[in-house]
Design an enzyme around this catalytic site. Structure first.
Site, PDB file in Angstrom:
ATOM      1  CE  LYS A 190      -1.999   2.676   3.189  1.00  0.00           C
ATOM      2  NZ  LYS A 190      -1.898   3.983   2.707  1.00  0.00           N
ATOM      3  CD  GLU A 268      13.397   1.668   8.594  1.00  0.00           C
ATOM      4  OE1 GLU A 268      14.055   2.963   9.265  1.00  0.00           O
ATOM      5  OE2 GLU A 268      14.459   0.946   8.432  1.00  0.00           O
ATOM      6  CB  CYS A 302      13.269   9.713   7.286  1.00  0.00           C
ATOM      7  SG  CYS A 302      14.220   8.397   6.269  1.00  0.00           S
ATOM      8  CB  ALA A 462      21.958   5.532   3.933  1.00  0.00           C
TER       9      ALA A 462
END
Length: 511
Positions: A190, A268, A302, A462
């Site tokens: 989703k 997360e 984030c 990252a």
């Protein structure tokens, strides 16, 4: 000419991804969507791109059933053969990388090179997962009993539900999907309600690979929807692992629903990330790192740097250089290759930006750069630097998903490390220094409490080879590299007696 962008010649490339004016928002081996029709808007001009018909609860139920049936087929396929399917998914994404990256840019609002880079992440994780498919497994352990073998057996959990956020509408699904597949799981995705076209386009690419190999399409299912579908996934005992990426606020509600049924979860969530600059730092590295990490993706990662902590001896110099660099950031349409900074994703984010600036001023902050909504179509705001706030000011401890950088002045290493750790989130962190002793104190038990702990590089960007995730209110989940594959599997400790005797552990006699 239709008001939808997809029907304008400039955006005809959208049809290369199989998109149309109205798109099915459900895939479980066949396409459907009998629920609410939603319109996807372009953040750069707030014009409608195309429409998607979301899933009904009946279609969700049907998709769950088909996914469970598909698992019975997929789990029997050897892991290296599953890896071959993932390799083909990676190759299919490679062929569409530029056009899919353009869609990410158009629908999410990030600049074109970041959109392409996000698809590249999915490709890279597929490559990584292919190799991993021949390596996953547990050790053979020494048994204390003669004639016995002690081994670890790792098996797939079953059905992995994946709920992703708007800011990385391709990569986060890719991290989860590629690893979950080689581990023997099936996936139900989703995506964010504001990036449904990207979800549909990615699913079409994956579905073609499965269908070409005569595999059930429900191995990689999709249900577009809102909170109703997300809540159903969180409560559904048939979802063996739920991976959720999003805000800490929503993540907490998801976690509680999953925990009520003793389900497994991979979270997360948010980050309130800091760069700490010491007196011996190489400022030629500091300034571009701070600008990239604070301004990149318009502050909507984030891992975005939200706090810049500067030693008092370099504070004024770094602030001056960083503010100057901000003035040189090229702002424009995200799909223009020369643009470095695009819009916020929604109008609501613009309101959050203005509210945060007002709160910062009330709490003693001074805006030295930016601070205004830009007078142009779309959700554009000026990248902003604010100085003069206390390290523990409420707004500094609040993660606002916008391009606002709070600059703090510190005196000692102990003070800086403490400030880094005092926020509720624990995702990413970085120091700039040449002092090797300080580097290892930073990496050690009294250093950063984050899941990502960097030295002389930004908090964002990252690599896929390491485990990605954070501590505390960031959720504790790990995705992508290292041993993150273990999150998608269940472990059994197996003792096998191949002798003719029955010795008990710990030397117990029961005769």
């Amino acid at each position: 000419m239709s008001a939808l962008l997809i029907n304008q010649p400039k955006y005809s490339w959208l049809k290369e991804l199989g998109l149309s004016e109205e798109n099915h928002g459900v895939y479980n081996g066949s396409w459907g969507g009998g629920g609410e029709v939603i319109t996807s808007y372009c953040p750069a001009n707030n014009e409608p791109i195309a429409r998607v018909r979301q899933a009904t609860m009946a279609e969700y139920e049907e998709t769950i059933q088909k996914s469970r049936d598909a698992w019975k087929v997929w789990a029997d396929i050897p892991a290296p053969k599953r890896g071959e399917i993932v390799r083909q998914i990676g190759d299919a994404l490679r062929k569409k990388i530029n056009v899919l990256g353009s869609l990410v840019s158009l629908e999410m609002g990030k600049i074109y090179v970041e959109g392409v880079g996000e698809v590249q992440e999915y490709v890279d994780v597929c490559d990584y997962a292919v190799g991993l498919s021949r390596m996953i497994g547990g050790p053979i352990l020494p048994s204390e009993r003669p004639g016995h073998a002690l081994i670890e057996q790792w098996n797939p959990v079953g059905l992995v539900g994946i709920i992703t956020a708007f800011n990385f509408p391709v990569a986060v699904y890719g991290w989860n999907n590629a690893l979950a597949l080689i581990c023997g799981n099936v996936c139900l995705w989703k995506g964010a309600p504001t990036t449904p076209l990207t979800s549909v386009a990615v699913t079409k690419i994956v579905a073609e690979v499965l269908e070409r190999n005569n595999l059930p399409g429900a191995i990689c299912s999709m249900t577009c929807g809102g909170a109703d579908i997300g809540t159903a996934m969180a409560k559904d005992e048939r979802v063996d692992l739920l991976s959720f990426t999003g805000s800490t606020h929503v993540g907490k509600m998801v976690a509680m629903k999953v925990q009520e049924r003793f389900g497994r979860q991979l979270l997360e969530l948010g980050g309130n990330n800091a760069i700490i600059v010491f007196e011996d730092a190489d400022l030629s590295l500091v300034v571009p790192s701070a600008v990239f990490a604070a301004v990149g993706t318009a502050g909507q990662r984030c891992t975005t740097t939200r706090r810049l902590m500067l030693h008092e001896s370099v504070h004024d110099t770094v602030v001056e250089r960083t503010a100057k660099a901000y003035q040189q950031v090229r702002i424009g349409d995200p799909w223009d290759p020369s643009t470095l900074y695009g819009p916020l994703h929604t109008k609501q984010a613009v309101d959050q930006y203005l509210a945060a600036i007002e709160q910062a001023k009330q709490q003693g902050g001074t805006v030295i750069c930016g601070g205004k909504v830009m007078d142009r179509p779309g959700n554009y705001v000026e990248p902003t630097i604010i100085t003069g706030l206390a390290h523990d000011a409420p707004i500094v401890h609040t993660e606002t998903f916008v391009p606002i950088l709070y600059v703090l002045k510190f005196k000692t290493e102990e003070e800086a490390f403490s400030w880094n750790n005092e926020v509720k989130q624990g995702l990413s962190s970085s120091i700039f220094t040449k002092d090797m002793g300080r580097v290892f104190r930073w990496l050690g038990p009294k250093g950063s409490d984050c899941g990502i702990v960097n030295v002389n590089i930004p908090t964002s960007g990252a690599e896929i080879g390491g485990a990605f995730g954070g501590e505390k209110h960031t959720g504790g989940g790990r995705e992508s590299g290292s041993d993150s594959w273990k999150q998608y599997m269940r472990r059994s400790t197996c003792t096998i007696n191949y002798s003719k005797d029955l010795p008990l552990a710990q030397g117990i006699k029961f005769e």
